[in-house]
Design a protein around this motif. Structure first.
Motif, PDB file in Angstrom:
ATOM      1  N   ASP A  42       0.850  -1.183   0.000  1.00  0.00           N
ATOM      2  CA  ASP A  42       0.000   0.000   0.000  1.00  0.00           C
ATOM      3  C   ASP A  42       0.891   1.240   0.000  1.00  0.00           C
ATOM      4  N   HIS A  43       0.935   1.932  -1.139  1.00  0.00           N
ATOM      5  CA  HIS A  43       1.810   3.101  -1.249  1.00  0.00           C
ATOM      6  C   HIS A  43       1.375   4.210  -0.291  1.00  0.00           C
ATOM      7  N   ALA A  44       0.096   4.244   0.066  1.00  0.00           N
ATOM      8  CA  ALA A  44      -0.365   5.253   1.021  1.00  0.00           C
ATOM      9  C   ALA A  44       0.386   5.145   2.340  1.00  0.00           C
ATOM     10  N   GLN A  45       0.774   3.944   2.705  1.00  0.00           N
ATOM     11  CA  GLN A  45       1.546   3.757   3.934  1.00  0.00           C
ATOM     12  C   GLN A  45       2.919   4.420   3.818  1.00  0.00           C
ATOM     13  N   THR A  46       3.523   4.311   2.638  1.00  0.00           N
ATOM     14  CA  THR A  46       4.810   4.967   2.415  1.00  0.00           C
ATOM     15  C   THR A  46       4.673   6.477   2.563  1.00  0.00           C
ATOM     16  N   VAL A  47       3.631   7.037   1.965  1.00  0.00           N
ATOM     17  CA  VAL A  47       3.406   8.484   2.029  1.00  0.00           C
ATOM     18  C   VAL A  47       3.162   8.920   3.474  1.00  0.00           C
ATOM     19  N   ASP A  48       2.359   8.138   4.202  1.00  0.00           N
ATOM     20  CA  ASP A  48       2.077   8.445   5.597  1.00  0.00           C
ATOM     21  C   ASP A  48       3.363   8.483   6.411  1.00  0.00           C
ATOM     22  N   ARG A  49       4.219   7.491   6.222  1.00  0.00           N
ATOM     23  CA  ARG A  49       5.488   7.437   6.964  1.00  0.00           C
ATOM     24  C   ARG A  49       6.451   8.537   6.524  1.00  0.00           C
ATOM     25  N   TYR A  50       6.397   8.889   5.258  1.00  0.00           N
ATOM     26  CA  TYR A  50       7.222   9.993   4.749  1.00  0.00           C
ATOM     27  C   TYR A  50       6.915  11.276   5.512  1.00  0.00           C
ATOM     28  N   TYR A  51       5.637  11.571   5.699  1.00  0.00           N
ATOM     29  CA  TYR A  51       5.274  12.802   6.396  1.00  0.00           C
ATOM     30  C   TYR A  51       5.485  12.694   7.900  1.00  0.00           C
ATOM     31  N   ASP A  52       5.426  11.482   8.460  1.00  0.00           N
ATOM     32  CA  ASP A  52       5.842  11.294   9.853  1.00  0.00           C
ATOM     33  C   ASP A  52       7.277  11.776  10.046  1.00  0.00           C
ATOM     34  N   VAL A  53       8.131  11.422   9.101  1.00  0.00           N
ATOM     35  CA  VAL A  53       9.560  11.722   9.190  1.00  0.00           C
ATOM     36  C   VAL A  53       9.858  13.177   8.860  1.00  0.00           C
ATOM     37  N   SER A  54       9.220  13.703   7.822  1.00  0.00           N
ATOM     38  CA  SER A  54       9.700  14.947   7.220  1.00  0.00           C
ATOM     39  C   SER A  54       8.967  16.211   7.625  1.00  0.00           C
ATOM     40  N   THR A  55       7.759  16.109   8.154  1.00  0.00           N
ATOM     41  CA  THR A  55       6.928  17.305   8.332  1.00  0.00           C
ATOM     42  C   THR A  55       7.601  18.376   9.186  1.00  0.00           C
ATOM     43  N   GLY A  56       8.174  17.984  10.325  1.00  0.00           N
ATOM     44  CA  GLY A  56       8.772  18.977  11.222  1.00  0.00           C
ATOM     45  C   GLY A  56       9.836  19.813  10.543  1.00  0.00           C
ATOM     46  N   LEU A  57      10.750  19.143   9.838  1.00  0.00           N
ATOM     47  CA  LEU A  57      11.822  19.884   9.159  1.00  0.00           C
ATOM     48  C   LEU A  57      11.311  20.642   7.943  1.00  0.00           C
ATOM     49  N   MET A  58      10.295  20.101   7.267  1.00  0.00           N
ATOM     50  CA  MET A  58       9.723  20.820   6.132  1.00  0.00           C
ATOM     51  C   MET A  58       9.115  22.142   6.585  1.00  0.00           C
ATOM     52  N   VAL A  59       8.407  22.124   7.706  1.00  0.00           N
ATOM     53  CA  VAL A  59       7.827  23.355   8.240  1.00  0.00           C
ATOM     54  C   VAL A  59       8.928  24.327   8.650  1.00  0.00           C
ATOM     55  N   LEU A  60       9.968  23.805   9.274  1.00  0.00           N
ATOM     56  CA  LEU A  60      11.092  24.643   9.688  1.00  0.00           C
ATOM     57  C   LEU A  60      11.756  25.317   8.492  1.00  0.00           C
ATOM     58  N   GLY A  61      11.922  24.575   7.397  1.00  0.00           N
ATOM     59  CA  GLY A  61      12.636  25.106   6.243  1.00  0.00           C
ATOM     60  C   GLY A  61      11.783  25.885   5.273  1.00  0.00           C
ATOM     61  N   TRP A  62      10.484  25.577   5.225  1.00  0.00           N
ATOM     62  CA  TRP A  62       9.659  26.119   4.135  1.00  0.00           C
ATOM     63  C   TRP A  62       8.452  26.904   4.628  1.00  0.00           C
ATOM     64  N   GLY A  63       8.129  26.811   5.917  1.00  0.00           N
ATOM     65  CA  GLY A  63       6.970  27.513   6.438  1.00  0.00           C
ATOM     66  C   GLY A  63       5.756  26.599   6.526  1.00  0.00           C
ATOM     67  N   GLU A  64       4.636  27.149   6.962  1.00  0.00           N
ATOM     68  CA  GLU A  64       3.444  26.353   7.232  1.00  0.00           C
ATOM     69  C   GLU A  64       2.648  26.016   5.983  1.00  0.00           C
ATOM     70  N   SER A  65       2.903  26.695   4.868  1.00  0.00           N
ATOM     71  CA  SER A  65       2.316  26.323   3.577  1.00  0.00           C
ATOM     72  C   SER A  65       3.345  25.492   2.828  1.00  0.00           C
ATOM     73  N   LEU A  66       3.135  24.173   2.841  1.00  0.00           N
ATOM     74  CA  LEU A  66       4.166  23.249   2.359  1.00  0.00           C
ATOM     75  C   LEU A  66       4.035  23.007   0.860  1.00  0.00           C
ATOM     76  N   HIS A  67       4.177  24.084   0.084  1.00  0.00           N
ATOM     77  CA  HIS A  67       4.086  23.936  -1.368  1.00  0.00           C
ATOM     78  C   HIS A  67       5.004  24.942  -2.050  1.00  0.00           C
ATOM     79  N   PHE A  68       5.303  24.672  -3.311  1.00  0.00           N
ATOM     80  CA  PHE A  68       6.082  25.595  -4.120  1.00  0.00           C
ATOM     81  C   PHE A  68       5.160  26.656  -4.714  1.00  0.00           C
TER      82      PHE A  68
END
Length: 342
Positions: A42-68
Motif C-alpha cells: 500500500d503506497h499510502a503507507q509509504t506516504v504516511d510514513r514519509y510525512y511522519d519523518v519529514s513534516t517537522g523539518l519541512m515546516v522549519l525550512g519552508w513555512g506552514e504552507s508546504l508547497h512551491f
C-alpha cells in the motif's frame, strides 16, 4: 540563532525519530522495488510514513504552507506563496459559505488563508495523523475551528463522504502521491457537486524528459525517492487522467513559466536569501552544517537518535529538486483548473 535552535528542537518533538525513519525506508523500498503487476504494498503507507519523518523539518525550512510557488525577484518566498494561494482562490470563484474540500491539506497553511479571505466552510482531508494534529491546533489558534473540519483518510478512498458533497475542491501537491492518478481523480470527482470547480497543483516531468536518457532517469528516480512518489507523470498524462475521470479541463500550465522577471522555483534551496536562520534551513552548506551539528548533539542526547539522518535525507531530496529544476526536466508547478460537468 537561539530561535532557530528552538524551532529545530520543535521539528523533532514527536520523538522516535530513528524508528520512524527506518519504517519509512522499509516502506519506500517496497513501493519502488515491486512491479505494478505484482505490487501488494500500500503506497499510502509509504506516504504516511514519509510525512511522519519529514513534516517537522519541512515546516522549519519552508513555512506552514508546504508547497512551491512561482517566485519573483521582489518577493520573499512567503509572499510568493500568498500570491499563488490568492490566484487559486480567484480561479475557484469561491463565495462565502461554499463547502470546500482541501484534498491532502498538510498542516493547513493554504486552508487558513482560503477560509479567512473567502469565508467558505472547509474539510481538510489527510492520511497523516501528525499533520492533522498540527493542522487542528493551528486552525484553533487562528480562531477558525467553527469553519473547518478534518477527515483522516486517503484521498484514494473517501467512501465515508457522500457523493456530490462539495461545491469546490483543491489539491496542492498531494495527488502527485497517488499510486493511480486516474482513481484519485475519480474519487475526487465523486465527492464534488455537478458544476464544481477543482484546482490542482501537480509535480510533473516536463516535455524535455527523455525516458531513454540515463541521466534523466537518475534525476527522476532521485525525485521519486525523495518525495515518496510512485511515479512522476507528464502534463499530458495529468490532463488525460482528469478527462478520463469525467472532468472538463479548463486550463493547465506550468506556472513557473512567467512572462515577467522571475526567480526559479528551486532558488530558495540553492542560494542564501534572508536571515541566518533561512540560510541554515534551506541552502546546501546550511543543511550540511545542521547535519554535522545534529550528529554531535545526538551523542550528547540533546536530540533524538536519527535526527541527523532525517536532515541528510531531506538534503538529498533538496539536491534532487535542484537537479530537476536546473535541467528543466521537472516542475512542481503544473497547475490546472477543471470542472465537473453539470
Amino acid at each position: 540563532m537561539g530561535k532557530f535552535l528552538t524551532e529545530l528542537k520543535e521539528a523533532f518533538r514527536e520523538g522516535e525519530v530513528h524508528r520512524r525513519m527506518r519504517d519509512f525506508e522499509d516502506s519506500s523500498s517496497k513501493s519502488t522495488s515491486q512491479s505494478s503487476d505484482t505490487d501488494t504494498h500500500d503506497h499510502a503507507q509509504t506516504v504516511d510514513r514519509y510525512y511522519d519523518v519529514s513534516t517537522g523539518l519541512m515546516v522549519l525550512g519552508w513555512g506552514e504552507s508546504l508547497h512551491f510557488a512561482p517566485l519573483t525577484p521582489h518577493e520573499s518566498l512567503e509572499e510568493s506563496k500568498i500570491r499563488h494561494q490568492r490566484l487559486m482562490i480567484s480561479k475557484l470563484e469561491l463565495q462565502e459559505d461554499m463547502f470546500v474540500a482541501d484534498i491532502g491539506c498538510g498542516i493547513g497553511g493554504p486552508m487558513r488563508r482560503v477560509v479567512r479571505e473567502s469565508g467558505v466552510r472547509m474539510v481538510g482531508i489527510n492520511i497523516n495523523e501528525l499533520q492533522l494534529e498540527r493542522a487542528k491546533r493551528l486552525i484553533a489558534e487562528a480562531g477558525l475551528d467553527d469553519k473547518v473540519d478534518f477527515q483522516q483518510c486517503s484521498f484514494m478512498d473517501m467512501s465515508h463522504i457522500n457523493d456530490s458533497t462539495f461545491d469546490r475542491g483543491y489539491a496542492i501537491e498531494s495527488t502527485c502521491h497517488a499510486p493511480d492518478r486516474l482513481q484519485a481523480y475519480k474519487e475526487i470527482f465523486r465527492v464534488l457537486k455537478p458544476g464544481a470547480l477543482f484546482w490542482g497543483q501537480e509535480m510533473c516531468m516536463t516535455d524535455i524528459f527523455d525516458p531513454k536518457d540515463t541521466q534523466h532517469i537518475a534525476i527522476k528516480r532521485a525525485l521519486m525517492k525523495g518525495i515518496a512518489l510512485k511515479d512522476i507523470v507528464s502534463f499530458g498524462e495529468v490532463n488525460q487522467a482528469l478527462e478520463s475521470a469525467g472532468f472538463e479541463v479548463i486550463e493547465g500550465m506550468d506556472r513557473d513559466q512567467q512572462e515577467e522577471p522571475s526567480t526559479p522555483w528551486y532558488q530558495p534551496m540553492q542560494n542564501r536569501q534572508g536571515t541566518l536562520g533561512s540560510f541554515l534551513r534551506r541552502v546546501p552548506l546550511g543543511r550540511k552544517a545542521i547535519f554535522a551539528g545534529l550528529k554531535l548533539a545526538e551523542v550528547f542526547k540533546q536530540f533524538p537518535r536519527g535526527s541527523a539522518e532525517v536532515v541528510r535525507f531531506l538534503d538529498e531530496t533538496a539536491e534532487a529538486y535542484v537537479a530537476g529544476g536546473e535541467s528543466g526536466l521537472f516542475t512542481p508547478l503544473y497547475c490546472f483548473l477543471a470542472r465537473k460537468p453539470q
